[in-house]
Design a protein around this motif. Structure first.
Motif, PDB file in Angstrom:
ATOM      1  N   ASN A   1     -43.596  34.587 -23.524  1.00  0.00           N
ATOM      2  CA  ASN A   1     -44.394  33.415 -23.177  1.00  0.00           C
ATOM      3  C   ASN A   1     -45.843  33.764 -22.890  1.00  0.00           C
ATOM      4  N   LYS A   2     -46.356  34.808 -23.525  1.00  0.00           N
ATOM      5  CA  LYS A   2     -47.729  35.253 -23.302  1.00  0.00           C
ATOM      6  C   LYS A   2     -48.708  34.117 -23.598  1.00  0.00           C
ATOM      7  N   GLY A   3     -49.626  33.882 -22.654  1.00  0.00           N
ATOM      8  CA  GLY A   3     -50.622  32.841 -22.808  1.00  0.00           C
ATOM      9  C   GLY A   3     -50.247  31.523 -22.157  1.00  0.00           C
ATOM     10  N   ALA A   4     -49.010  31.374 -21.708  1.00  0.00           N
ATOM     11  CA  ALA A   4     -48.568  30.120 -21.080  1.00  0.00           C
ATOM     12  C   ALA A   4     -49.082  30.040 -19.650  1.00  0.00           C
ATOM     13  N   ASN A   5     -49.436  28.818 -19.229  1.00  0.00           N
ATOM     14  CA  ASN A   5     -49.887  28.562 -17.864  1.00  0.00           C
ATOM     15  C   ASN A   5     -48.792  27.822 -17.120  1.00  0.00           C
ATOM     16  N   GLY A   6     -48.768  27.979 -15.813  1.00  0.00           N
ATOM     17  CA  GLY A   6     -47.794  27.257 -15.010  1.00  0.00           C
ATOM     18  C   GLY A   6     -48.010  27.494 -13.536  1.00  0.00           C
ATOM     19  N   GLU A   7     -47.207  26.800 -12.750  1.00  0.00           N
ATOM     20  CA  GLU A   7     -47.284  26.903 -11.301  1.00  0.00           C
ATOM     21  C   GLU A   7     -46.092  27.694 -10.801  1.00  0.00           C
ATOM     22  N   ILE A   8     -46.300  28.533  -9.806  1.00  0.00           N
ATOM     23  CA  ILE A   8     -45.216  29.340  -9.255  1.00  0.00           C
ATOM     24  C   ILE A   8     -44.318  28.454  -8.401  1.00  0.00           C
ATOM     25  N   LEU A   9     -43.016  28.465  -8.730  1.00  0.00           N
ATOM     26  CA  LEU A   9     -42.036  27.685  -7.993  1.00  0.00           C
ATOM     27  C   LEU A   9     -41.362  28.501  -6.891  1.00  0.00           C
ATOM     28  N   LEU A  10     -41.180  29.806  -7.140  1.00  0.00           N
ATOM     29  CA  LEU A  10     -40.461  30.651  -6.195  1.00  0.00           C
ATOM     30  C   LEU A  10     -40.972  32.082  -6.314  1.00  0.00           C
ATOM     31  N   VAL A  11     -41.091  32.765  -5.182  1.00  0.00           N
ATOM     32  CA  VAL A  11     -41.521  34.155  -5.159  1.00  0.00           C
ATOM     33  C   VAL A  11     -40.401  34.991  -4.545  1.00  0.00           C
ATOM     34  N   ASP A  12     -39.939  36.010  -5.277  1.00  0.00           N
ATOM     35  CA  ASP A  12     -38.920  36.940  -4.795  1.00  0.00           C
ATOM     36  C   ASP A  12     -39.612  38.260  -4.486  1.00  0.00           C
ATOM     37  N   ARG A  13     -40.054  38.426  -3.259  1.00  0.00           N
ATOM     38  CA  ARG A  13     -40.824  39.606  -2.877  1.00  0.00           C
ATOM     39  C   ARG A  13     -39.970  40.873  -2.882  1.00  0.00           C
ATOM     40  N   GLU A  14     -38.695  40.743  -2.596  1.00  0.00           N
ATOM     41  CA  GLU A  14     -37.803  41.914  -2.548  1.00  0.00           C
ATOM     42  C   GLU A  14     -37.680  42.577  -3.917  1.00  0.00           C
ATOM     43  N   ASN A  15     -37.591  41.772  -4.979  1.00  0.00           N
ATOM     44  CA  ASN A  15     -37.438  42.309  -6.334  1.00  0.00           C
ATOM     45  C   ASN A  15     -38.734  42.290  -7.127  1.00  0.00           C
ATOM     46  N   GLY A  16     -39.812  41.745  -6.573  1.00  0.00           N
ATOM     47  CA  GLY A  16     -41.101  41.726  -7.256  1.00  0.00           C
ATOM     48  C   GLY A  16     -41.134  40.770  -8.437  1.00  0.00           C
ATOM     49  N   ARG A  17     -40.460  39.619  -8.315  1.00  0.00           N
ATOM     50  CA  ARG A  17     -40.376  38.673  -9.427  1.00  0.00           C
ATOM     51  C   ARG A  17     -40.819  37.292  -8.965  1.00  0.00           C
ATOM     52  N   VAL A  18     -41.257  36.469  -9.930  1.00  0.00           N
ATOM     53  CA  VAL A  18     -41.662  35.094  -9.653  1.00  0.00           C
ATOM     54  C   VAL A  18     -41.027  34.171 -10.686  1.00  0.00           C
ATOM     55  N   ILE A  19     -40.818  32.914 -10.286  1.00  0.00           N
ATOM     56  CA  ILE A  19     -40.353  31.891 -11.214  1.00  0.00           C
ATOM     57  C   ILE A  19     -41.517  30.946 -11.447  1.00  0.00           C
TER      58      ILE A  19
END
Length: 88
Positions: A16-34
């Motif tokens: 999805n390179k180049g796609a824009n969006g808003e962060i819905l959830l941040v998983d700080r323990e695993n270093g991932r975002v939705i």
């Protein structure tokens, strides 16, 4: 991690390179975002007798690694490393 829920980001790597969006959830323990509308996968739901007699397919946003997204600068519309000063 420099991201928080509600931040506008741009995807800089992956399918999805180049796609824009808003962060819905941040998983700080695993270093991932939705990110809304990015990395969508089909989820097959089984039928539940009274409410849903037929099964269904729904799309869900899965997480992406935080290193693959960059904050979106509202003035230029491009990714930036620093948090824009207008947001604080």
């Amino acid at each position: 991690m420099k991201f928080k829920r509600g931040d506008k980001v741009v995807v800089i790597a992956g399918n999805n390179k180049g796609a824009n969006g808003e962060i819905l959830l941040v998983d700080r323990e695993n270093g991932r975002v939705i990110v809304d509308g990015v990395n969508l996968r089909w989820k097959h739901r089984k039928s539940t007798d009274p409410q849903n007699p037929k099964g269904e397919r729904v799309q869900e946003a899965c997480s992406v690694h935080a290193s693959n997204v960059m904050l979106l600068d509202p003035s230029t519309g491009k990714g930036t490393r620093k948090r824009p000063s207008s947001e604080g």
